[in-house]
Structures are given as structure tokens and as C-alpha cells.
Design an enzyme around this catalytic site. Sequence first.
Site, PDB file in Angstrom:
ATOM      1  N   ASP A   1      10.531  -6.534  -3.412  1.00  0.00           N
ATOM      2  CA  ASP A   1       9.318  -7.024  -2.738  1.00  0.00           C
ATOM      3  C   ASP A   1       9.194  -8.514  -3.008  1.00  0.00           C
ATOM      4  OD1 ASP A   1       6.422  -7.470  -2.065  1.00  0.00           O
ATOM      5  OD2 ASP A   1       6.475  -5.290  -1.811  1.00  0.00           O
TER       6      ASP A   1
ATOM      7  N   ALA B   1       9.113  -2.607   3.677  1.00  0.00           N
ATOM      8  CA  ALA B   1       8.787  -4.040   3.681  1.00  0.00           C
ATOM      9  C   ALA B   1       8.726  -4.590   5.093  1.00  0.00           C
ATOM     10  CB  ALA B   1       9.826  -4.817   2.864  1.00  0.00           C
TER      11      ALA B   1
ATOM     12  N   PHE C   1     -15.543  -2.062  17.971  1.00  0.00           N
ATOM     13  CA  PHE C   1     -15.007  -2.622  19.215  1.00  0.00           C
ATOM     14  C   PHE C   1     -15.023  -1.565  20.316  1.00  0.00           C
ATOM     15  CE2 PHE C   1     -12.888  -5.248  15.950  1.00  0.00           C
ATOM     16  CZ  PHE C   1     -13.296  -6.505  16.389  1.00  0.00           C
TER      17      PHE C   1
ATOM     18  N   TYR D   1       4.459  -7.065  17.178  1.00  0.00           N
ATOM     19  CA  TYR D   1       4.615  -6.146  16.043  1.00  0.00           C
ATOM     20  C   TYR D   1       5.275  -4.844  16.502  1.00  0.00           C
ATOM     21  CZ  TYR D   1       3.320  -2.547  12.658  1.00  0.00           C
ATOM     22  OH  TYR D   1       3.364  -1.484  11.787  1.00  0.00           O
TER      23      TYR D   1
ATOM     24  N   ARG E   1      -8.472   7.872  17.189  1.00  0.00           N
ATOM     25  CA  ARG E   1      -7.204   7.630  16.505  1.00  0.00           C
ATOM     26  C   ARG E   1      -6.850   8.836  15.621  1.00  0.00           C
ATOM     27  NH1 ARG E   1      -7.145   4.476  19.838  1.00  0.00           N
ATOM     28  NH2 ARG E   1      -6.900   2.219  19.787  1.00  0.00           N
TER      29      ARG E   1
ATOM     30  N   GLY F   1       1.967  -7.926  -0.965  1.00  0.00           N
ATOM     31  CA  GLY F   1       1.850  -6.863  -1.958  1.00  0.00           C
ATOM     32  C   GLY F   1       1.269  -7.378  -3.267  1.00  0.00           C
TER      33      GLY F   1
ATOM     34  N   TYR G   1       0.828  -1.216   0.000  1.00  0.00           N
ATOM     35  CA  TYR G   1       0.000   0.000   0.000  1.00  0.00           C
ATOM     36  C   TYR G   1       0.863   1.267   0.000  1.00  0.00           C
ATOM     37  CZ  TYR G   1      -3.166   3.464   2.258  1.00  0.00           C
ATOM     38  OH  TYR G   1      -3.880   4.575   2.611  1.00  0.00           O
TER      39      TYR G   1
ATOM     40  N   ASP H   1      -6.333  -2.518  23.090  1.00  0.00           N
ATOM     41  CA  ASP H   1      -6.588  -1.257  22.369  1.00  0.00           C
ATOM     42  C   ASP H   1      -6.524  -0.081  23.342  1.00  0.00           C
ATOM     43  OD1 ASP H   1      -6.960  -1.720  19.689  1.00  0.00           O
ATOM     44  OD2 ASP H   1      -9.128  -1.994  19.835  1.00  0.00           O
TER      45      ASP H   1
ATOM     46  N   PHE I   1       1.044   6.988  12.542  1.00  0.00           N
ATOM     47  CA  PHE I   1      -0.179   6.700  13.282  1.00  0.00           C
ATOM     48  C   PHE I   1      -1.105   5.983  12.273  1.00  0.00           C
ATOM     49  CE2 PHE I   1       0.325   8.365  17.607  1.00  0.00           C
ATOM     50  CZ  PHE I   1       1.671   8.659  17.504  1.00  0.00           C
TER      51      PHE I   1
ATOM     52  N   SER J   1       6.366   2.813  13.683  1.00  0.00           N
ATOM     53  CA  SER J   1       4.927   2.812  13.966  1.00  0.00           C
ATOM     54  C   SER J   1       4.638   3.389  15.349  1.00  0.00           C
ATOM     55  CB  SER J   1       4.427   1.368  13.902  1.00  0.00           C
ATOM     56  OG  SER J   1       3.133   1.276  14.444  1.00  0.00           O
TER      57      SER J   1
ATOM     58  N   LYS K   1       9.136  -3.212  15.679  1.00  0.00           N
ATOM     59  CA  LYS K   1       9.428  -1.876  15.138  1.00  0.00           C
ATOM     60  C   LYS K   1      10.386  -1.121  16.066  1.00  0.00           C
ATOM     61  CE  LYS K   1       6.934  -1.898  11.381  1.00  0.00           C
ATOM     62  NZ  LYS K   1       7.509  -1.731  10.055  1.00  0.00           N
TER      63      LYS K   1
HETATM   64  N1  LIG Z   1      -0.559   1.146   6.672  1.00  0.00           N
HETATM   65  C1  LIG Z   1      -0.471   1.679   7.883  1.00  0.00           C
HETATM   66  O1  LIG Z   1      -1.444   2.296   8.380  1.00  0.00           O
HETATM   67  C2  LIG Z   1       0.821   1.570   8.677  1.00  0.00           C
HETATM   68  C3  LIG Z   1       0.891   2.150   9.966  1.00  0.00           C
HETATM   69  C4  LIG Z   1       2.088   2.061  10.685  1.00  0.00           C
HETATM   70  C5  LIG Z   1       3.204   1.447  10.119  1.00  0.00           C
HETATM   71  N2  LIG Z   1       3.097   0.872   8.884  1.00  0.00           N
HETATM   72  C6  LIG Z   1       4.287   0.199   8.335  1.00  0.00           C
HETATM   73  O2  LIG Z   1       4.474   0.637   6.992  1.00  0.00           O
HETATM   74  C7  LIG Z   1       4.983  -0.420   6.193  1.00  0.00           C
HETATM   75  C8  LIG Z   1       4.118  -0.596   4.954  1.00  0.00           C
HETATM   76  O3  LIG Z   1       2.770  -0.842   5.349  1.00  0.00           O
HETATM   77  P1  LIG Z   1       1.676  -1.217   4.246  1.00  0.00           P
HETATM   78  O4  LIG Z   1       0.357  -0.877   4.841  1.00  0.00           O
HETATM   79  O5  LIG Z   1       2.062  -0.645   2.934  1.00  0.00           O
HETATM   80  O6  LIG Z   1       1.820  -2.814   4.229  1.00  0.00           O
HETATM   81  P2  LIG Z   1       1.736  -3.807   2.987  1.00  0.00           P
HETATM   82  O7  LIG Z   1       1.579  -5.187   3.559  1.00  0.00           O
HETATM   83  O8  LIG Z   1       0.713  -3.339   2.004  1.00  0.00           O
HETATM   84  O9  LIG Z   1       3.168  -3.665   2.325  1.00  0.00           O
HETATM   85  C9  LIG Z   1       4.303  -4.343   2.802  1.00  0.00           C
HETATM   86  C10 LIG Z   1       5.048  -4.869   1.583  1.00  0.00           C
HETATM   87  O10 LIG Z   1       6.251  -5.537   2.036  1.00  0.00           O
HETATM   88  C11 LIG Z   1       6.384  -6.754   1.304  1.00  0.00           C
HETATM   89  N3  LIG Z   1       7.158  -7.674   2.149  1.00  0.00           N
HETATM   90  C12 LIG Z   1       6.773  -8.255   3.323  1.00  0.00           C
HETATM   91  N4  LIG Z   1       7.764  -9.041   3.791  1.00  0.00           N
HETATM   92  C13 LIG Z   1       8.797  -8.948   2.905  1.00  0.00           C
HETATM   93  C14 LIG Z   1      10.078  -9.521   2.838  1.00  0.00           C
HETATM   94  N5  LIG Z   1      10.536 -10.363   3.782  1.00  0.00           N
HETATM   95  N6  LIG Z   1      10.870  -9.222   1.777  1.00  0.00           N
HETATM   96  C15 LIG Z   1      10.432  -8.368   0.807  1.00  0.00           C
HETATM   97  N7  LIG Z   1       9.216  -7.801   0.822  1.00  0.00           N
HETATM   98  C16 LIG Z   1       8.406  -8.074   1.853  1.00  0.00           C
HETATM   99  C17 LIG Z   1       4.964  -7.220   1.042  1.00  0.00           C
HETATM  100  O11 LIG Z   1       4.847  -8.130  -0.035  1.00  0.00           O
HETATM  101  C18 LIG Z   1       4.253  -5.899   0.797  1.00  0.00           C
HETATM  102  O12 LIG Z   1       4.256  -5.560  -0.583  1.00  0.00           O
HETATM  103  C19 LIG Z   1       5.031  -1.654   7.083  1.00  0.00           C
HETATM  104  O13 LIG Z   1       6.352  -1.799   7.554  1.00  0.00           O
HETATM  105  C20 LIG Z   1       4.095  -1.306   8.219  1.00  0.00           C
HETATM  106  O14 LIG Z   1       4.456  -1.959   9.418  1.00  0.00           O
HETATM  107  C21 LIG Z   1       1.942   0.927   8.159  1.00  0.00           C
END
Ligand SMILES: NC(=O)c1ccc[n+]([C@@H]2O[C@H](COP(=O)([O-])OP(=O)(O)OC[C@H]3O[C@@H](n4cnc5c(N)ncnc54)[C@H](O)[C@@H]3O)[C@@H](O)[C@H]2O)c1
Length: 319
Positions: free
Chosen positions: A32, A73, A206, A140, A219, A37, A12, A282, A167, A116, A144
Site C-alpha cells: 500500500d 489497491a 440527491f 472510474y 442501491r 489508506g 477499508y 446517477d 455493489f 465494481s 475497472k
Molecule cells: N468501498 C466500496 O464500496 C467499493 C465498491 C466498489 C468497488 N470498490 C473497489 O474496492 C477497492 C477498495 O476500496 P476501498 O473502499 O477499500 O478503498 P480505499 O481507498 O479505502 O483503499 C484503497 C487502498 O489502496 C491504496 N492505494 C491506492 N493507490 C495505490 C497505489 N498506486 N499503490 C499502492 N496502493 C495504493 C490506498 O492507499 C488505500 O489504502 C477499490 O479498488 C475500489 O475501487 C470499493
Amino acid sequence: MTEILVTGGAGYLGSVATTLLLDAGHRVRVLDDLSTGHLDAVDERAQFVEGSLEDPTALDEAVSGVQSVIHFAGKSLVAESVAQPELYHRVNVGGTTQLLEAMARHGVTRCVFSSSAATYGEPVELPLRETSPTQPTSPYGESKLRVDALLSDAATRGLAAVSLRYFNVAGALETARGWLGERHHPETHLVPNVLEASENHPLTLFGTDWNTPDGTCVRDYVHVVDLIDAHVRALDVLENGRHHIVNLGSGRGYSNREVIATSESVLGRPVPVVESPRRPGDPAVLVASIERAEHLLGWRPERDLRRMIDDAYAARLAR
Ligand SMILES: NC(=O)c1ccc[n+]([C@@H]2O[C@H](COP(=O)([O-])OP(=O)(O)OC[C@H]3O[C@@H](n4cnc5c(N)ncnc54)[C@H](O)[C@@H]3O)[C@@H](O)[C@H]2O)c1
């Protein structure tokens, strides 16, 4: 022209970052493993390396010749991390260790990392500052925090790093190829789940008895485009030997009921809701202090909750 490695660029946030960096004139390489993804989310102007953070050969191919790394990732489901803590340690902490080793092998010293708000756990002060105590309540969040510590340690050996503590992120980006939005399976985030709710699959709310103005959790939401803009700014403040930790949010809270009401206004119909007890772990309220982002990055989010939901809905309709 600089070349940037985006790990997790099929996810994303990484897919939106890839497109915005390319639009800004950077060259982008994506690493990736497609575990969560989607290949069709990767901008075709980027060079795609399919492989894992845990594979040194793929890492060498991904890292060689780039100037900076933006590291998205990883695994990011809180409940999954409680069920499989070793997986989160192995991928998030072990995978990042391997990434940092590959960067060292190739002389790459600049890293922006997706941390995070989960690193803080139950807040002892609000809004949450980067100096607030970190007591994660899930593997998790713990993973981080461990990576943030790895980056601080690597900075003592010359790394230039910024950890961005997100956030709640929502919204989508419209591109020439269509919309890039959230496609998580399972989806645990409120905005896409509200938009997806139907009479047959109502939204589970919830907790309605929290000590908040309307009884539901509060949030802090930030639009994905504003969030990625902060990453581009973070690249500009990277400094060898320094590790900055910076919160990214909007600095204001929205209750779950406010998110539902705004979604109802976007959808033009009521959202079916089932009220259920509080979910263990939560916190009632999570809101960021974004003063450091303002001072260090010169950043302030521009898009409000309505815009996030409008864009998330447009992306959902376009699927
Ligand atoms: N989306 C949110 O609201 C949010 C909030 C806080 C932190 N984050 C952090 O941001 C980052 C991205 O979040 P997102 O929502 O885009 O998640 P997502 O799952 O959509 O994207 C993560 C990507 O990493 C790839 N991936 C996972 N493990 C891998 C590995 N071992 N090697 C290579 N690629 C790998 C996945 O295939 C995926 O495309 C994450 O680290 C997440 O913890 C996201």
C-alpha cells in the site's frame, strides 16, 4: 500455509480482508502507498510493504514468494475520476498492468480483483447480471472494465482470475485491536455520511423525484464481512486459464430513505437532511443478481442493512 498479497491492505476493504485472512490461518503481505489508506488499519501480523503499484521494485518485494494476490489497491472516487481521468487510467489500469507483469516475473498466477458495479453504467435490465451490457458512465467505471479485460486477456496466457463486481459495501469488523471501518476522505458513501450528518452539516439527499417507490435512489448494500468472505471463497475457485466475473451484492435494493430511516433507528434521533436535485449520472436503481456468486462460490450474504449500520456506527463511535 499459503501466503497472500493484499494490495490496498491499508484501505477499508483491504484492511478487513487482511485481518480475516490472518484469522483464517493464512500469511498475509500488504502492499500500500498509503495514498488513501491508514497505516494503523494494517494488522500487525501482516508483513507491510510501503510502495506503489507503479513502482516495480516495491512490486517485486510484494509479489515474490506469494501464491495469490487479492488486488484492492486503486483510486475509487467517481467525481475525482471525471476531473482527472488520466490519474484513474494511470493508477487503476497502468498500476494493474505493472502488478500483472510483476506476478508473471515471479510465477504468481492467481488473482482476485476488486471490480465494481460501475462497469455496468446505466442499467438496461434489473437485476444486473454479469452478462448485462457494460457501458460505464465514468472514467472510474471505465478503468475497472479495462482491468476486467486485462484479466480476461491474461487468462488466455494461463492466469487464474476472478473479478468481483461490488455493489455498495457498508459495515465494519470488530477486531481484538478495535473496529476496522470506513475512513475515506472525502467520504462519498451513503451510510457513513448519514451517520456523520448533523444540524450544521446535514445530509444532502440527491433526488427525491426518481421513479422508485419513495422517489429516492435504490442501491444494493452488502456487509464488508460478507464481501470479504466471498473473496476467500473466490481463492478456492481460481483455475488456471479461467477468468470469472462475479457480482457481489445482497440481491435486494434499499432506497436512500430506507437507509436514513434505519440509521435513525440505530442513532435514536432524526438525521438532518437537505433535499437537493438529482446528481447527473446517477441511475435510479442498481441491484445485483447474485445467482452466479451463489452457484460458483456457494456464497450468500448473511448480514442485513440494520447490521451494516449498527457496525458502521460502532466503528464510528470507537474512533
Ligand atoms: N468501498 C466500496 O464500496 C467499493 C465498491 C466498489 C468497488 N470498490 C473497489 O474496492 C477497492 C477498495 O476500496 P476501498 O473502499 O477499500 O478503498 P480505499 O481507498 O479505502 O483503499 C484503497 C487502498 O489502496 C491504496 N492505494 C491506492 N493507490 C495505490 C497505489 N498506486 N499503490 C499502492 N496502493 C495504493 C490506498 O492507499 C488505500 O489504502 C477499490 O479498488 C475500489 O475501487 C470499493
